[in-house]
Design an enzyme around this catalytic site. Structure first.
Site, PDB file in Angstrom:
ATOM      1  CB  CYS A  94      24.266  43.990  36.236  1.00 18.82           C
ATOM      2  SG  CYS A  94      25.065  43.487  34.688  1.00 18.82           S
ATOM      3  CG  ASP A 118      32.380  44.316  37.731  1.00 12.68           C
ATOM      4  OD1 ASP A 118      32.418  43.413  36.883  1.00 12.68           O
ATOM      5  OD2 ASP A 118      31.337  44.910  38.064  1.00 12.68           O
ATOM      6  CG  HIS A 145      29.398  41.966  37.553  1.00  7.96           C
ATOM      7  ND1 HIS A 145      29.236  43.306  37.296  1.00  7.96           N
ATOM      8  CD2 HIS A 145      28.236  41.371  37.168  1.00  7.96           C
ATOM      9  CE1 HIS A 145      28.045  43.523  36.771  1.00  7.96           C
ATOM     10  NE2 HIS A 145      27.415  42.359  36.689  1.00  7.96           N
TER      11      HIS A 145
END
Length: 366
Positions: free
Chosen positions: A154, A310, A339
């Site tokens: 991330c 995502d 995600h």
């Protein structure tokens, strides 16, 4: 003769008997309501580790390989400033770190910790130019290796890419997981709307709060899929309770989702303004203490993983990296997942985990 009601009479044992199915129903209902009111409780981050370095709130952990160390090149994992890094080590049997240790990798993880009010002025210059280089130096010294793999997840992937462009020495491989690098207006889903200069002034929020509360960040993320996040989560909980399905993973995930730390105000200001609103990273316009971040300086083997479902890091945000780096050995690997889903659960064990292991296994020799 007047009949007097005996309000104080106790029910007989026969009257007090509650059918087992009714008692079971209320037990499950009571358990569910405790979770709703008190929050999910679960033992997370259980893979054995030791703290080998600290700086301010940050901690660098080393996870000894469970099996014989097969790969001499260590892995340094870097997570985001949003949420907590134990998503990488959720629980026994559902832990990416545990899996890699079992595969014979030498794993380290940088935990940014929970910033206090005194940390509101920390920014990307501090994290990328101060914290990361010192953590890397400690990993190399502790492992006895001259090279290392950097794995960023991330926002931690975004910071890892910036680090890799500025400090190419000693870097053997770069793995990016759902790492937003490009921020094209109109291609980030609802984030394009949420972070638009028309509606958000990150400076005002940073000035008002100092550190941006974790609950505020969490609410913004949940609003991207409100029905799923606010309704679906608890529908799933009640189904699991009343159908006697395992609850351990649900509890661990729900604990993690609601365990977001504050976001340092200065970094938040940069993150929204310079990345989301001005898209400076992909344009080569991010400057840290006079040093320009040029992603074309990245020459090492790159594995770039993204999720097609995502909504935090849209697929185009990650895929754009392939045209920005200078690596010849590079692979874009999209997974049919979201995600977080690509990191945990049965899908992760079939998709992400073995892919990272096999790709690194071929590139982590002496």
């Amino acid at each position: 003769m007047t009949e007097t009601a005996n309000y104080g009479a106790q029910p007989t044992s026969q009257d007090a008997t509650v059918p087992a199915d009714v008692e079971n129903f209320f037990d499950k209902y009571s358990r569910g309501m405790r979770i709703v009111v008190e929050g999910a409780q679960a033992d997370t981050g259980q893979t054995p580790k030791e703290t080998i370095w600290t700086k301010n709130k940050a901690r660098l952990y080393h996870y000894a390989p469970a099996a014989e160390k097969k790969h001499p090149v260590p892995i340094l994992m870097v997570y985001a400033l949003i949420n907590r890094p134990y998503i990488l080590d959720l629980m026994p049997g559902n832990s990416f770190i545990e899996f890699l240790c079992d595969e014979g990798f030498d794993v380290y993880m940088l935990d940014w910790g929970v910033p206090g009010d005194e940390d509101k002025d920390l920014d990307f210059e501090n994290y990328v130019l101060d914290y990361l280089p010192r953590a890397v130096k400690k990993v190399l010294k502790h492992s006895g290796s001259d090279e290392f793999t950097l794995l960023g997840y991330c926002m931690g992937g975004t910071m890892s890419a910036m680090y890799a462009s500025l400090y190419p020495e000693h870097l053997k491989n770069l793995v990016l997981l759902t790492a937003p690098i490009d921020f094209p207006e109109g291609e980030m889903g609802l984030y394009s709307l949420f972070t638009s200069e028309k509606y958000m002034n990150p400076g005002l929020l940073a000035d008002a709060f100092g550190n941006i509360p974790g609950d505020l960040i969490d609410t913004g993320n949940r609003m991207l899929k409100p029905v799923t996040n606010y309704v679906g989560t608890y529908v799933n909980m009640w189904e699991r309770l009343f159908e006697d399905k395992p609850m351990e993973t649900w509890l661990a995930m729900n604990k993690w989702v609601n365990d977001g730390p504050p976001f340092p105000g200065a970094t938040f200001r940069q993150w929204i303004s310079e990345f989301y609103q001005q898209n400076k990273l992909s344009k080569g316009e991010i400057v840290l203490r006079g040093r320009r971040v040029d992603l074309s300086n990245i020459k090492v083997p790159l594995l770039n993983i993204a999720g097609t479902k995502d909504h935090i890091c849209a697929l185009p945000q990650a895929e754009a990296t392939m045209n920005l780096v200078g690596s010849e050995d590079k692979e874009f690997f999209p997974l049919d997942a979201g995600h977080v889903g690509l990191m945990t659960g049965r899908g992760a064990k079939r998709g992400l985990w073995p892919k990272v292991s096999s790709w690194l296994g071929e590139r982590s020799g002496a």
